[in-house]
Design an enzyme around this catalytic site. Sequence first.
Site, PDB file in Angstrom:
ATOM      1  N   LEU A  27       3.907   5.707  19.955  1.00 25.84           N
ATOM      2  CA  LEU A  27       4.376   5.857  18.566  1.00 25.84           C
ATOM      3  C   LEU A  27       3.328   6.638  17.787  1.00 25.84           C
ATOM      4  O   LEU A  27       2.130   6.408  17.959  1.00 25.84           O
ATOM      5  CB  LEU A  27       4.538   4.459  17.931  1.00 25.84           C
ATOM      6  CG  LEU A  27       4.667   4.406  16.402  1.00 25.84           C
ATOM      7  CD1 LEU A  27       6.108   4.719  15.977  1.00 25.84           C
ATOM      8  CD2 LEU A  27       4.278   3.038  15.844  1.00 25.84           C
TER       9      LEU A  27
ATOM     10  N   HIS B 229      -0.955  -6.450  -2.430  1.00 26.58           N
ATOM     11  CA  HIS B 229      -1.329  -5.371  -1.501  1.00 26.58           C
ATOM     12  C   HIS B 229      -1.882  -5.963  -0.195  1.00 26.58           C
ATOM     13  O   HIS B 229      -1.621  -5.449   0.881  1.00 26.58           O
ATOM     14  CB  HIS B 229      -2.364  -4.442  -2.140  1.00 26.58           C
ATOM     15  CG  HIS B 229      -1.838  -3.725  -3.356  1.00 26.58           C
ATOM     16  ND1 HIS B 229      -0.606  -3.114  -3.381  1.00 26.58           N
ATOM     17  CD2 HIS B 229      -2.380  -3.507  -4.592  1.00 26.58           C
ATOM     18  CE1 HIS B 229      -0.403  -2.565  -4.569  1.00 26.58           C
ATOM     19  NE2 HIS B 229      -1.463  -2.793  -5.328  1.00 26.58           N
TER      20      HIS B 229
ATOM     21  N   ASP C 162       7.515  -0.737  -1.363  1.00 27.35           N
ATOM     22  CA  ASP C 162       7.400  -1.015  -2.797  1.00 27.35           C
ATOM     23  C   ASP C 162       7.533  -2.510  -3.083  1.00 27.35           C
ATOM     24  O   ASP C 162       8.199  -3.236  -2.352  1.00 27.35           O
ATOM     25  CB  ASP C 162       8.495  -0.231  -3.536  1.00 27.35           C
ATOM     26  CG  ASP C 162       8.223  -0.144  -5.024  1.00 27.35           C
ATOM     27  OD1 ASP C 162       7.086  -0.424  -5.450  1.00 27.35           O
ATOM     28  OD2 ASP C 162       9.156   0.201  -5.770  1.00 27.35           O
TER      29      ASP C 162
HETATM   30  C1  FPP Z   1       3.792  -0.238  -3.902  1.00 25.04           C
HETATM   31  O1  FPP Z   1       3.876  -1.489  -4.555  1.00 25.04           O
HETATM   32  C2  FPP Z   1       2.716  -0.244  -2.942  1.00 25.04           C
HETATM   33  C3  FPP Z   1       1.619   0.567  -2.983  1.00 25.04           C
HETATM   34  C4  FPP Z   1       1.414   1.578  -4.013  1.00 25.04           C
HETATM   35  C5  FPP Z   1       0.554   0.451  -1.981  1.00 25.04           C
HETATM   36  C6  FPP Z   1       0.992   0.229  -0.582  1.00 25.04           C
HETATM   37  C7  FPP Z   1      -0.093  -0.443   0.144  1.00 25.04           C
HETATM   38  C8  FPP Z   1       0.056  -1.378   1.095  1.00 25.04           C
HETATM   39  C9  FPP Z   1       1.370  -1.789   1.607  1.00 25.04           C
HETATM   40  C10 FPP Z   1      -1.122  -2.088   1.664  1.00 25.04           C
HETATM   41  C11 FPP Z   1      -2.028  -1.344   2.548  1.00 25.04           C
HETATM   42  C12 FPP Z   1      -1.471  -0.220   3.307  1.00 25.04           C
HETATM   43  C13 FPP Z   1      -1.999   0.229   4.453  1.00 25.04           C
HETATM   44  C14 FPP Z   1      -1.414   1.411   5.125  1.00 25.04           C
HETATM   45  C15 FPP Z   1      -3.135  -0.415   5.081  1.00 25.04           C
HETATM   46  P1  FPP Z   1       3.582  -1.555  -6.121  1.00 25.04           P
HETATM   47  O2  FPP Z   1       2.148  -1.870  -6.294  1.00 25.04           O
HETATM   48  O3  FPP Z   1       4.040  -0.284  -6.765  1.00 25.04           O
HETATM   49  O4  FPP Z   1       4.482  -2.753  -6.517  1.00 25.04           O
HETATM   50  P2  FPP Z   1       5.268  -2.947  -7.902  1.00 25.04           P
HETATM   51  O5  FPP Z   1       6.290  -1.831  -7.974  1.00 25.04           O
HETATM   52  O6  FPP Z   1       5.907  -4.276  -7.736  1.00 25.04           O
HETATM   53  O7  FPP Z   1       4.257  -2.896  -8.997  1.00 25.04           O
END
Ligand code: FPP
Length: 257
Positions: free
Chosen positions: A139, A45, A28
């Site tokens: 893994l 992201h 997150d």
């Molecule tokens: C949460 O941060 C993150 C996500 C909903 C997406 C996770 C994606 C990645 C880490 C990148 C790509 C992943 C892979 C597996 C290739 P948020 O957007 O909710 O952040 P915020 O709470 O600060 O708004």
Amino acid sequence: MKKNSISEDILKSIDQNRLPKHIAIIMDGNGRWATKKGLPRTAGHKRGMDTVDMVVTKSRDLGIKVLTLYAFSTENWRRPEKEVNFLMRLLKTYLIIQRKKMMRNNIKFNVIGRIQELPAIIRKEIEKTVKITSGNTALTLNIALNYGGRVEIIDAVRKLFKDLLAVKKDLNATDLVNSIDEETISNYLYTAGFPDPDLLIRTSGELRVSNFLLWQIAYSEIYITDTLWPDFSETDFYMAVLDYQKRDRRYGGVKSI
Ligand code: FPP
């Protein structure tokens, strides 16, 4: 002291005989990381993908057997279309780029969630990656995509019901119902065959589980850090494992197991 030597020192303090078998992570804080830097959320992201790469490599090197990452929830479709499309493209890129590395590092790729609802182009890359990595053994990397803990339980109950109806004629209804136990439910979840997570990590300081692995985290040790996912470093990862090793896991009893 240099950053590298800090992480090497922490790594040396990790007890190889008490590693978590399964680590699950709620990644997150990508959006907040980007906003703080005056960048679009998508930049968060993109940087988050580099952290994914680091955590996968370090888990494999450390000897973790299963790593489950929460990449896209059943609720994430509520985000602006542009952001959803970006995340889908990022995932596709990740799979294409990382496939070779997964083969080199003996990593088996797997997905959990309502995969059938994802765009066909993503499903194609997922299927390809699952297939070519299927014989790998170091893994297992589980990516939770279009995943929701409640939906997972609904899917499990539906499947179980169908199977029960199919054998109904051979058994009495009470015996059938009473035959359902914890193992039955576990075997019908997307994570069937995997041990439950020993350690659940959440970045960005939020104190909630956000519909992630609701059944499986019953006895997981939870580690929450304020660090935003794009800033989550090798040192942070080892610190979480080290913290886990200090926990007294009693599973409702009085003695550590
Ligand atoms: C949460 O941060 C993150 C996500 C909903 C997406 C996770 C994606 C990645 C880490 C990148 C790509 C992943 C892979 C597996 C290739 P948020 O957007 O909710 O952040 P915020 O709470 O600060 O708004």
